[in-house]
Design a protein around this motif. Sequence first.
Motif, PDB file in Angstrom:
ATOM      1  N   ALA A  48       0.915  -1.256  -0.136  1.00  0.00           N
ATOM      2  CA  ALA A  48       0.012   0.023  -0.178  1.00  0.00           C
ATOM      3  C   ALA A  48       0.835   1.108   0.090  1.00  0.00           C
ATOM      4  O   ALA A  48       0.557   2.188  -0.716  1.00  0.00           O
ATOM      5  N   SER A  63      -5.685   3.731   1.710  1.00  0.00           N
ATOM      6  CA  SER A  63      -6.271   2.426   2.571  1.00  0.00           C
ATOM      7  C   SER A  63      -7.807   2.365   2.258  1.00  0.00           C
ATOM      8  O   SER A  63      -8.189   1.135   2.130  1.00  0.00           O
ATOM      9  N   ARG A  77      -5.657  -8.222   0.029  1.00  0.00           N
ATOM     10  CA  ARG A  77      -4.927  -7.481   0.754  1.00  0.00           C
ATOM     11  C   ARG A  77      -4.213  -8.375   1.750  1.00  0.00           C
ATOM     12  O   ARG A  77      -4.996  -9.643   2.221  1.00  0.00           O
TER      13      ARG A  77
END
Length: 84
Positions: A48, A63, A77
Amino acid sequence: MSPPRLIDGLARAEKSVRREIRSGSTRGISASGYGVLFYLGQHPGASAAEVTAALGGSPAGMSGLLGRLADAGLVERAAAVHDR
């Protein structure tokens, strides 16, 4: 990736995104979301933080965007090894 190949790839990606937007089949994906998907397509497994650094924006905003893409089943993720 060499600069000419990068420019060509970006041009093709832009045309594809514009075509999707015009067709109305974006499935709720924003332009920023397409940017993230394109980046991840070129950099599989990017963190990220790497995506945020490459595309700009805030860590909190990225996020949230990654969370929405994950909820839509478009990205996965996973916690980084050093975060476990």
